[in-house]
Design a protein around this motif. Structure first.
Motif, PDB file in Angstrom:
ATOM      1  N   PHE A 195       0.822  -1.205   0.000  1.00 54.89           N
ATOM      2  CA  PHE A 195       0.000   0.000   0.000  1.00 54.89           C
ATOM      3  C   PHE A 195       0.858   1.258   0.000  1.00 54.89           C
ATOM      4  CE2 PHE A 195      -2.936  -3.150   1.821  1.00 54.89           C
ATOM      5  CZ  PHE A 195      -4.038  -2.926   1.029  1.00 54.89           C
ATOM      6  N   ASN A 196       1.993   1.175   0.675  1.00 56.21           N
ATOM      7  CA  ASN A 196       2.907   2.304   0.770  1.00 56.21           C
ATOM      8  C   ASN A 196       3.357   2.762  -0.616  1.00 56.21           C
ATOM      9  OD1 ASN A 196       5.572   3.582   0.888  1.00 56.21           O
ATOM     10  ND2 ASN A 196       5.459   3.238   3.075  1.00 56.21           N
ATOM     11  N   ASP A 197       3.842   1.816  -1.417  1.00 60.78           N
ATOM     12  CA  ASP A 197       4.316   2.149  -2.763  1.00 60.78           C
ATOM     13  C   ASP A 197       3.192   2.748  -3.604  1.00 60.78           C
ATOM     14  OD1 ASP A 197       6.724   1.169  -1.992  1.00 60.78           O
ATOM     15  OD2 ASP A 197       6.685  -0.624  -3.248  1.00 60.78           O
ATOM     16  N   THR A 230      -3.874  -3.615  -6.828  1.00 60.93           N
ATOM     17  CA  THR A 230      -5.186  -4.213  -6.566  1.00 60.93           C
ATOM     18  C   THR A 230      -5.355  -5.517  -7.328  1.00 60.93           C
ATOM     19  OG1 THR A 230      -6.118  -1.999  -6.273  1.00 60.93           O
ATOM     20  CG2 THR A 230      -7.666  -3.796  -6.642  1.00 60.93           C
ATOM     21  N   ALA A 231      -4.965  -5.511  -8.598  1.00 61.43           N
ATOM     22  CA  ALA A 231      -5.077  -6.724  -9.410  1.00 61.43           C
ATOM     23  C   ALA A 231      -4.251  -7.859  -8.812  1.00 61.43           C
ATOM     24  CB  ALA A 231      -4.626  -6.436 -10.843  1.00 61.43           C
ATOM     25  N   ALA A 232      -3.062  -7.546  -8.307  1.00 67.03           N
ATOM     26  CA  ALA A 232      -2.208  -8.573  -7.713  1.00 67.03           C
ATOM     27  C   ALA A 232      -2.860  -9.185  -6.475  1.00 67.03           C
ATOM     28  CB  ALA A 232      -0.848  -7.980  -7.357  1.00 67.03           C
ATOM     29  N   MET A 233      -3.477  -8.341  -5.637  1.00 66.86           N
ATOM     30  CA  MET A 233      -4.113  -8.849  -4.425  1.00 66.86           C
ATOM     31  C   MET A 233      -5.327  -9.708  -4.756  1.00 66.86           C
ATOM     32  SD  MET A 233      -3.852  -5.520  -1.935  1.00 66.86           S
ATOM     33  CE  MET A 233      -4.636  -6.383  -0.580  1.00 66.86           C
ATOM     34  N   VAL A 234      -6.136  -9.272  -5.731  1.00 63.53           N
ATOM     35  CA  VAL A 234      -7.289 -10.066  -6.142  1.00 63.53           C
ATOM     36  C   VAL A 234      -6.818 -11.375  -6.769  1.00 63.53           C
ATOM     37  CG1 VAL A 234      -9.307 -10.135  -7.657  1.00 63.53           C
ATOM     38  CG2 VAL A 234      -8.730  -8.026  -6.458  1.00 63.53           C
ATOM     39  N   GLY A 290      -8.139   3.536  -9.866  1.00 61.75           N
ATOM     40  CA  GLY A 290      -7.177   2.436  -9.933  1.00 61.75           C
ATOM     41  C   GLY A 290      -7.683   1.192  -9.226  1.00 61.75           C
ATOM     42  N   LEU A 291      -8.333   1.390  -8.076  1.00 62.80           N
ATOM     43  CA  LEU A 291      -8.906   0.247  -7.358  1.00 62.80           C
ATOM     44  C   LEU A 291      -9.933  -0.483  -8.223  1.00 62.80           C
ATOM     45  CD1 LEU A 291      -9.500   1.730  -3.774  1.00 62.80           C
ATOM     46  CD2 LEU A 291      -7.833  -0.011  -4.397  1.00 62.80           C
ATOM     47  N   LEU A 292     -10.833   0.283  -8.836  1.00 66.95           N
ATOM     48  CA  LEU A 292     -11.880  -0.326  -9.657  1.00 66.95           C
ATOM     49  C   LEU A 292     -11.294  -1.019 -10.885  1.00 66.95           C
ATOM     50  CD1 LEU A 292     -14.605   2.478  -9.479  1.00 66.95           C
ATOM     51  CD2 LEU A 292     -14.614   0.275  -8.304  1.00 66.95           C
TER      52      LEU A 292
END
Length: 830
Positions: free
Chosen positions: A173-175, A265-269, A211-213
Motif C-alpha cells: 500500500f505504501n508504494d 489491486t489486481a495482484a491482491m485479487v 485504480g482500485l476499480l
C-alpha cells in the motif's frame, strides 16, 4: 557504425550485466549482506571502471563500454520495470492474514507516507532553499520502501510471521500511495497539472479510486479467461503477465487513473481469488516466473542507476550531503512519530492488536529504500530536464537524483547492515520453546527413521558390521534443556495441527475436491486458527475456530436481501458455499484426528496429543451441529447439495486419473481432450446451485409455538423467512435473567439449559425459548445457557411486529394465547 554492431554491443552488455547480478545472489548469502546492497556496490564499481576504461582497446574495455552503453528511456522504468515489481510484491501477500492487521498496515502505508512527504519536503525546503513542490516530490519518492531486503533478513533469522505480514502489506500500500502522490506532484511541477491543493487532492482521489476499480475488474476478467483455458499452464502464466501490463498501461495512459494502484489491486485479487482457478501446480510455477521478472527489473534498475553515481556525485557539494542527511534523519523521525504516536490509538479503539516496542523499532529502522525509489528518481530527473538547453540533467533534476539515490545508499549502507544485529539484540531471531520442541522432536524422529532404513539396506547388502562405526548414535536433540510443561506441549501440537490444516486445504484444491471459493475460505480459517493458537494457546485456537463458524457479513447481507427484497440467488450461493465448507471441514478435521493419533503423538507425547484431539473433536462437533442447522432450515437444498458435491468430488478425482494415464502414455492427447470436454461439461452442471427452498421442517417447528398456533400457513412461511441463524459455543449465555428481551429462539441443533429452580431445564433441537419477549417488555425470568455447540434460529420482535401490522386482528388472538401459556408455564423465561 553498422546497425549490427549496436545490436551486438547491446546483447553483450545485457548478457554481461545478467551474469554479474546472478553471481551476486550466492555472494549475498555467503557474506550475509542484502542483495540490493551488493547491486548498488556493483553498479558504483562498474561506473568507476567505465570512467577509468575510457577509450582503451581490448575486449575488457569493449565489455565495460557495452554495459555502460545500455541506455534505457525514463518511461521504460515506469512502464516496463515498475509493473513486475508491484505485481510480484502483491502476489506473495497473504490477503486474509493481511486483513487481520489491515488497520496498522494502512496507518503505516498512508499516514506514514503523508507524514514522510510533508516532513521531508518542508525540512528539505528549509535546508536547501529549493522549490517546495520539488522538495515534496523528493519526500514522496523516498516514502516508498523496499521489502525484498528486509524480508530476506527476516527469513534468514526466522522473524515472527506477523512482523513479515505487516512489513509486506505496508510496502504494497505504501508504494501505491507514494507513487500516486509522486505522479500528481510531478505533474504540478512540470506544468502538466494545476498547482492547487484542491485540484491535486481531487486528482489523487480520482486516480486512487479509479485504480482500485480498474485493478479489480481486470483481475476478474483475467480470472475468467484463465478458468476457460484451465489446464494449459503456459497460457495461464502468460495471461497473468499480459494483464499486468495491460492494467498498468490502460490506467496510466488511457483512463487517467493510477496504473500503480490498479496493478497492486489486481495482484491482491489475483492472489486471493484467481489463484484458485489455476491448474494444479501452476501457482508455484507462476510465482517463480514473477520472481524472475522482479529479479531482472530490480537488478537492472539498481545497476544502471548506480552506474551514474560516480559521474553525478563527482560534482557533489557539501549542501548535497546535508540534504541527504536531512532526508535520512527526518524520514526516521516522521516514521517514529507514526509508530509511537499514531499507531497505539488503533489498539485503544480495538481496531488492532498491540504492536510491541521491539516490533516498532524494527519497523522504524528497517524501512529500507530500493528499486522503486531509484526508478522514480530517474523518471523525475528525466521529466524535469526535458528541453534543458545544456543537455543532460538540469540543476533541479540533478538535485532530485542525487538526493534520492544518496538516500537509498544511506539506507542500504547504514540501516541494512545493522538491521540483523538489531533484531538479534531484541531476540526476534529466537525460536519459541514450542517451535524448538517441534524442531528437536522432528530431528530426533527423522534421524531414528533414517538409521532404521540404513540398517535394512546394510543387512540387504551384507554391510551390517560396517554400519555401526559409520553411523554413530545421535544425542537426543534438545538435551540439557528444561522439559516443557504440558500446556506448552499442547500449544506446540496445536501449531503443528494448524499448519497441517493449511496444507490439507491446498491439497484438496489441487486434487479438485473443493471449489475455489471454498478453498479460499478454508485457507483463511486455517490461518486464523494458527494465529489464535500462537497468541493465546488452546483458548485462542478454539476461539478462532468458533469465530470461523459464525456467519460473516456476506451471509447476513444475502439473508437481508432474501427477506426484504426476495433476492434468492445470493443467499443460495452463500448457503451452498457454507454447506460445502462445512462438509470439507468435516473431512479435514477427521484427517487431523488420524494425524493427531499417529505422527503428532510421536512428537508431543500421548497425553498432550489427547488434549489436542479433544480440541479437534470440539471443532468437529461444532461443524456437525452447523450442518444440522442448515439441514433444518433448507432440507431439500442441502440434500441436493450433498448429491452435487459427491458428483463434483468424483469429477475432480477423474481429472487426476486422466492426467496420470496421459503421463503414463496409456491414452493419447486426443483421447484426453475428449474426456476433458465431457468432464468439463459435467463439472459445470454440477456447479449449478439447486433452487433454495425453506422446506417444511422449519414451518412445522414454528407451528409448534403456542402463541403462533392461530397463524395461517402463509403467515408462518413469512415468519420463517425472517429467522436469522446464530451459533453459541458451550457455556455461552444466550439469555440473562433481568434483561429486557426483544427476540425468541428456536433450537435448530444442540442443547440449552434454562437455569431456574434447583435443577436446570434442558431443551433440545425443535424446542424454543423466550417467546414472551415478542409480546411483553418485562424482564427475563431466567438465565439460558448453551450446553453444547448450539445453533439457534432467532425471531426478532421487529419482524414479528411487521407481520402483525400486515395482518390486523392477529395481535388479540396471539395475546390471548400467550396469557394462557403464561399461566400454565410460569417457570419458562419470558
Amino acid at each position: 557504425m553498422p546497425p549490427e554492431v549496436n545490436v551486438i554491443s547491446f546483447v553483450l552488455g545485457f548478457a554481461s550485466l545478467l551474469l554479474v547480478v546472478s553471481l551476486l545472489v550466492p555472494m549475498s548469502k555467503r557474506v550475509q549482506v542484502p542483495f540490493t546492497v551488493l547491486l548498488a556496490l556493483a553498479g558504483i564499481g562498474l561506473g568507476f571502471v567505465q570512467t577509468a576504461a575510457g577509450h582503451a582497446g581490448g575486449f575488457g574495455s569493449a565489455l565495460v563500454n557495452a554495459i555502460g552503453a545500455l541506455t534505457i528511456p525514463a518511461e521504460a522504468f515506469l512502464y516496463v520495470f515498475l509493473p513486475p515489481l508491484l505485481f510480484a510484491g502483491g502476489l506473495t501477500v497473504d490477503v486474509r492474514r493481511l486483513f487481520d492487521d489491515i488497520a496498522p498496515v494502512l496507518m503505516l502505508a498512508i499516514v506514514a507516507v503523508l507524514a514522510c512527504m510533508v516532513a521531508v519536503g518542508f525540512s528539505l525546503h528549509w535546508v536547501s532553499g529549493m522549490d517546495l513542490v520539488l522538495c515534496l516530490i523528493i519526500g514522496a519518492l523516498v516514502a516508498t520502501t523496499d521489502t525484498a531486503a528486509v524480508l530476506g533478513i527476516f527469513r534468514d533469522i526466522g522473524a515472527p510471521s506477523r512482523l513479515s505480514v505487516i512489513v509486506e502489506g505496508e510496502s504494497l500500500f505504501n508504494d501505491a500511495a507514494a507513487i500516486a502522490l509522486f505522479v500528481v506532484l510531478l505533474a504540478v511541477f512540470t506544468g502538466a497539472g494545476e498547482p492547487s491543493f484542491l485540484s491535486g487532492t481531487l486528482e489523487f482521489v480520482k486516480g486512487f479510486v479509479g485504480g482500485l476499480l480498474l485493478g479489480y475488474v481486470m483481475a476478474l476478467v483475467a480470472g475468467f479467461m484463465i478458468s476457460q483455458w484451465r489446464g494449459a499452464a503456459v497460457t495461464e502464466i502468460t495471461l497473468s503477465v499480459a494483464f499486468t501490463y495491460l492494467t498498468f498501461v490502460l490506467g496510466q495512459a488511457y483512463f487517467e487513473v493510477s496504473g500503480i494502484i490498479a496493478v497492486v489491486t489486481a495482484a491482491m485479487v489475483f492472489a486471493s481469488n484467481v489463484r484458485t482457478r489455476l491448474s494444479p501446480g501452476t501457482w508455484e510455477t507462476l510465482l517463480v516466473t514473477w520472481r524472475q521478472l522482479e529479479f531482472w527489473a530490480t537488478s537492472l534498475i539498481f545497476v544502471l542507476a548506480s552506474m551514474l553515481a560516480p559521474r553525478m556525485f563527482s560534482a557533489m557539494e557539501w549542501t548535497d550531503g546535508l540534504a541527504i542527511a536531512t532526508v535520512f534523519v527526518v524520514a526516521l523521525v516522521a516514521r517514529a512519530g507514526v509508530l509511537w504516536g499514531a499507531l497505539p490509538s488503533l489498539s485503544w479503539f480495538g481496531l488492532s492488536q498491540p504492536i510491541s516496542h521491539a516490533y516498532k523499532l524494527v519497523l522504524c529502522w528497517g524501512s529500507l529504500r530500493g528499486a522503486v525509489t531509484v526508478a522514480l528518481a530517474l523518471l523525475a530527473a528525466t521529466d524535469i530536464s526535458e528541453g534543458f538547453e545544456g543537455g543532460g540533467f538540469s540543476p533541479e533534476a540533478r538535485f532530485i537524483f542525487v538526493v534520492g539515490l544518496g538516500y537509498v545508499f544511506a539506507t542500504l549502507f547504514i540501516s541494512a547492515p545493522t538491521l540483523r544485529p538489531l533484531m538479534k539484540a531484541l531476540k526476534l531471531d529466537k525460536l519459541s520453546a514450542e517451535e524448538r520442541l517441534v524442531r528437536d522432536r522432528v530431528m530426533s524422529l527423522s534421524r531414528s527413521r533414517v538409521r532404521e532404513g540404513l540398517v535394512r539396506v546394510a543387512e540387504t547388502l551384507g554391510l551390517r558390521e560396517a554400519l555401526a562405526p559409520a553411523v554413530p548414535g545421535h544425542a537426543a536433540a534438545g538435551a540439557g534443556e528444561a522439559p516443557l510443561k504440558r500446556d506448552d506441549l499442547v500449544r506446540a501440537g496445536l501449531i503443528v495441527v494448524a499448519n497441517r490444516e493449511t496444507e490439507l486445504g491446498l491439497e484438496y484444491l489441487q486434487r479438485g475436491l473443493v471449489g475455489r471459493t471454498v478453498a479460499e475460505r478454508l485457507r483463511a480459517d486455517a490461518s486464523r486458527v494458527l494465529d489464535g493458537v500462537r497468541q493465546t494457546g488452546q483458548a485462542g485456537y478454539l476461539a478462532a475456530a468458533i469465530g470461523g463458524q459464525k456467519h460473516g457479513w456476506q451471509f447476513r447481507l444475502a439473508l437481508w436481501l432474501q427477506r426484504r427484497l426476495r433476492v434468492h440467488w445470493l443467499l443460495s450461493e452463500e448457503v451452498a458455499n457454507r454447506f460445502e465448507l462445512l462438509l470439507v471441514k468435516q473431512l479435514v478435521l477427521r484427517e487431523l484426528l488420524v494425524f493427531c493419533d499417529g505422527q503428532l503423538a510421536e512428537l508431543i507425547g500421548n497425553n498432550a496429543a489427547l488434549s489436542v484431539r479433544e480440541a479437534i473433536e470440539g471443532r468437529l462437533a461444532a461443524a456437525s451441529s452447523a450442518i444440522e442447522t442448515l439441514d433444518l432450515q433448507y432440507p431439500d437444498f442441502t440434500k441436493a447439495m450433498r448429491s452435487r458435491y459427491l458428483e463434483r468430488l468424483a469429477i475432480g478425482l477423474e481429472e487426476a486419473e486422466y492426467r496420470g494415464q496421459v503421463e503414463q502414455s496409456l491414452i493419447s492427447d486426443e483421447v484426453y481432450e475428449s474426456l476433458e470436454e465431457d468432464r468439463t461439461a459435467r463439472r459445470k452442471a454440477a456447479e449449478a446451485r439447486p433452487p433454495l427452498d425453506l422446506g417444511l421442517r422449519l414451518t412445522e417447528m414454528l407451528a409448534k409455538v403456542p402463541i403462533l398456533a392461530g397463524l395461517q400457513e402463509t403467515q408462518i412461511a413469512e415468519l420463517a423467512r425472517a429467522l436469522t441463524p446464530e451459533m453459541f459455543p458451550p457455556g455461552e449465555r444466550i439469555i440473562s435473567a433481568g434483561e429486557r428481551g426483544d427476540r425468541m429462539y428456536f433450537i435448530a441443533s444442540g442443547l440449552v439449559e434454562v437455569r431456574v429452580g434447583p435443577e436446570p431445564v434442558r431443551l433440545k433441537a425443535g424446542d424454543f425459548v423466550g417467546e414472551m419477549a415478542l409480546l411483553t417488555d418485562r424482564p427475563r425470568s431466567a438465565d439460558v445457557v448453551s450446553a453444547g455447540y448450539t445453533n439457534l434460529l432467532v425471531l426478532k420482535r421487529g419482524d414479528f411486529d411487521a407481520l402483525l401490522k400486515a395482518h390486523p386482528g392477529l395481535r388479540d388472538q396471539i395475546t390471548a394465547t400467550a396469557r394462557q401459556r403464561e399461566s400454565d408455564n410460569r417457570h419458562m423465561p419470558g
